[in-house]
Enzyme design. Structure first.
Site, mmCIF file in Angstrom:
data_model
loop_
_atom_site.group_PDB
_atom_site.id
_atom_site.type_symbol
_atom_site.label_atom_id
_atom_site.label_comp_id
_atom_site.label_asym_id
_atom_site.label_seq_id
_atom_site.Cartn_x
_atom_site.Cartn_y
_atom_site.Cartn_z
ATOM 1 N N ARG A 1 16.305 27.166 32.276
ATOM 2 C CA ARG A 1 17.586 27.556 32.877
ATOM 3 C C ARG A 1 17.524 29.052 33.158
ATOM 4 O O ARG A 1 17.399 29.847 32.231
ATOM 5 C CB ARG A 1 18.739 27.228 31.909
ATOM 6 N N HIS B 1 25.053 29.123 31.942
ATOM 7 C CA HIS B 1 25.429 27.704 32.020
ATOM 8 C C HIS B 1 26.361 27.480 33.215
ATOM 9 O O HIS B 1 26.228 26.518 33.955
ATOM 10 C CB HIS B 1 26.122 27.289 30.719
ATOM 11 N N TYR C 1 23.855 34.465 23.187
ATOM 12 C CA TYR C 1 23.151 33.495 22.348
ATOM 13 C C TYR C 1 21.669 33.303 22.699
ATOM 14 O O TYR C 1 20.924 32.789 21.885
ATOM 15 C CB TYR C 1 23.867 32.133 22.391
HETATM 16 C C1 LIG Z 1 31.793 14.674 26.172
HETATM 17 C C2 LIG Z 1 31.723 16.166 26.416
HETATM 18 N N1 LIG Z 1 31.462 16.994 25.381
HETATM 19 C C3 LIG Z 1 31.378 18.329 25.586
HETATM 20 C C4 LIG Z 1 31.582 18.847 26.831
HETATM 21 C C5 LIG Z 1 31.481 20.365 27.062
HETATM 22 N N2 LIG Z 1 30.237 20.632 27.774
HETATM 23 C C6 LIG Z 1 30.218 20.865 29.102
HETATM 24 S S1 LIG Z 1 28.669 21.132 29.680
HETATM 25 C C7 LIG Z 1 28.013 20.943 28.133
HETATM 26 C C8 LIG Z 1 26.539 21.077 27.910
HETATM 27 C C9 LIG Z 1 25.737 20.109 28.675
HETATM 28 O O1 LIG Z 1 24.377 20.380 28.457
HETATM 29 P P1 LIG Z 1 23.272 19.530 29.131
HETATM 30 O O2 LIG Z 1 23.598 18.075 29.010
HETATM 31 O O3 LIG Z 1 21.971 19.980 28.581
HETATM 32 O O4 LIG Z 1 23.388 19.880 30.682
HETATM 33 P P2 LIG Z 1 23.209 21.321 31.376
HETATM 34 O O5 LIG Z 1 24.587 21.890 31.477
HETATM 35 O O6 LIG Z 1 22.321 22.135 30.530
HETATM 36 O O7 LIG Z 1 22.628 21.026 32.718
HETATM 37 C C10 LIG Z 1 28.993 20.683 27.188
HETATM 38 C C11 LIG Z 1 28.730 20.497 25.751
HETATM 39 C C12 LIG Z 1 31.879 17.963 27.880
HETATM 40 N N3 LIG Z 1 32.070 18.389 29.125
HETATM 41 N N4 LIG Z 1 31.931 16.620 27.654
#
Ligand SMILES: Cc1ncc(C[n+]2csc(CCOP(=O)(O)OP(=O)(O)O)c2C)c(N)n1
Ligand SMILES: [Mg+2]
Length: 367
Positions: A264, A268, A277
């Site tokens: 990445r 985010h 972090y």
């Molecule tokens: C069920 C749920 N839990 C928590 C969140 C908050 N949240 C939004 S993005 C994220 C991280 C997602 O990480 P990843 O699956 O690795 O995808 P990336 O964003 O890194 O592409 C979280 C925890 C959410 N949107 N939905």
């Protein structure tokens, strides 16, 4: 360790190909395929830079960049078939664009204006592009996984020669929907490809703390099908892996999981500050694996895109993006009557009464 700005050639890990190995792996059309993918990757990078900038200026409400994921996104788009369905996570909008979703319509969705097919009701970066088989994402992590499985099941029942692609991140592997979706797919052996986009972070949680298994790909075994890993910064490797998996799915060999691992290279989202972090040196390391930084020297070495041609292509895409923003940003929001539309095919009271009352209060202009 020397570093270079994203997208510029520099001290990056070289891609291990020459003309012979590319012809062998990609096939006779390897030059066209590589150029298509490269153009797509450039579009992704340029869009991210521009749109993150617009968000910072308060012109777009939210933005989730995909810097570092361009090789995976562009190679996936090149390997899929027209009839396939894509169930994206937050960072696959480029796949919709490369499948033919018009850039101005995508931008209208970011601005939430009258040309937005979702009429301002979705978050920015959650576009819908039904005409190219790209389903609007839900912000709820992992939701799209069982949806893709259900669609794959429907495709098989209808005898359509197509697959469903479920894209989700490393963080989504900890969701209940990951388990439900992969279990269901394994039992029914439906043509779904699980594309795990492992960018090594789930917001602030590193992938090393997401799961106790050595690789996320091996989770597939527990559901009765194979999982493999691919270097997600290498577009050739991703293209071949997706193409081969798709062929196997179409032969009825059951679902597969493909874990594309990359770095990445951005926050985010526009609401995040990774300096709080990420360890020092993460950005430097990520740049060594910059997919554009890796591909451009190869294209130059092969004589496919020498420096001046690359500059011209960049300018051409920048102009395309600038013009699309200029044409889309000034459009007005969806009309107030749209508040009462889309939910029911045949609206009924009290919705119709509310609509009439609202129209009267507004001066009676509803069509
Ligand atoms: C069920 C749920 N839990 C928590 C969140 C908050 N949240 C939004 S993005 C994220 C991280 C997602 O990480 P990843 O699956 O690795 O995808 P990336 O964003 O890194 O592409 C979280 C925890 C959410 N949107 N939905
Ligand atoms: Mg992630």
């Amino acid at each position: 360790m020397a570093s270079s700005p994203p997208g510029e050639p520099g001290d990056v890990l070289p891609l291990p190909y020459d003309a012979d190995s590319l012809a062998r792996r990609v096939g006779p059309a390897w030059k066209e395929t590589l150029l298509t993918i490269y153009r797509g990757m450039l579009l992704g990078r340029i869009l991210d830079q521009r749109l993150l900038g617009l968000q910072r200026q308060g012109r777009v409400g939210f933005y989730g960049p995909a810097m570092g994921q361009e090789a995976t996104n562009a190679a996936v788009a090149a390997a899929l078939g027209k009839e396939d369905w894509v169930f994206p996570g937050l960072r696959e909008q480029l796949v919709a664009l490369l499948r033919g979703h018009p850039l101005p319509v995508y931008l209208a969705q970011l601005f939430g204006n009258e040309k937005d097919p979702a009429r301002g009701r979705q978050m920015p970066c959650h576009p819908t592009a039904r005409e190219v088989g790209y389903v609007s994402m839900s912000s709820v992590i992992g939701n799209q996984i069982p949806q893709a499985v259900g669609t794959a099941w429907a495709l098989r029942r209808k005898g359509v020669a197509a697959i469903a692609l479920a894209c989700f991140g490393d963080g989504a592997t900890s969701s209940g929907d990951f388990h439900a979706g992969l279990n269901f797919a394994g039992v029914l052996r439906v043509p779904v490809l699980f594309l795990l986009t492992n960018n090594q972070w789930a917001i602030s949680l590193p992938a090393s703390r997401q799961s106790a298994v050595a690789t996320l790909a091996e989770k597939a075994r527990a559901y009765g099908f194979s999982g493999s890993r691919v270097d997600g910064t290498d577009p050739v490797a991703v293209f071949c892996a997706v193409r081969d998996a798709r062929e196997a799915l179409l032969k009825g060999e059951g679902p597969r999981l493909l874990e594309a691992v990359f770095y990445r290279m951005a926050p985010h989202s526009s609401s995040d500050d990774p300096t709080r972090y990420q360890p020092p040196g993460w950005g430097e390391e990520a740049r060594l694996h910059d997919p554009l930084g890796r591909l451009e020297p190869l294209l130059e070495k092969l004589g496919l895109v020498p420096g001046p041609a690359r500059d011209r292509l960049r300018e051409e895409i920048e102009t395309e993006v600038r013009q699309a923003i200029q044409a889309t940003e000034p459009l007005p929001p969806p009309g107030p009557e749209s508040l009462f539309e889309d939910t029911y095919r045949h609206p009924f009271p009290p919705l119709t009464e509310e609509r009439d009352r609202f129209d009267t209060e507004q001066g009676g202009h509803f069509p």
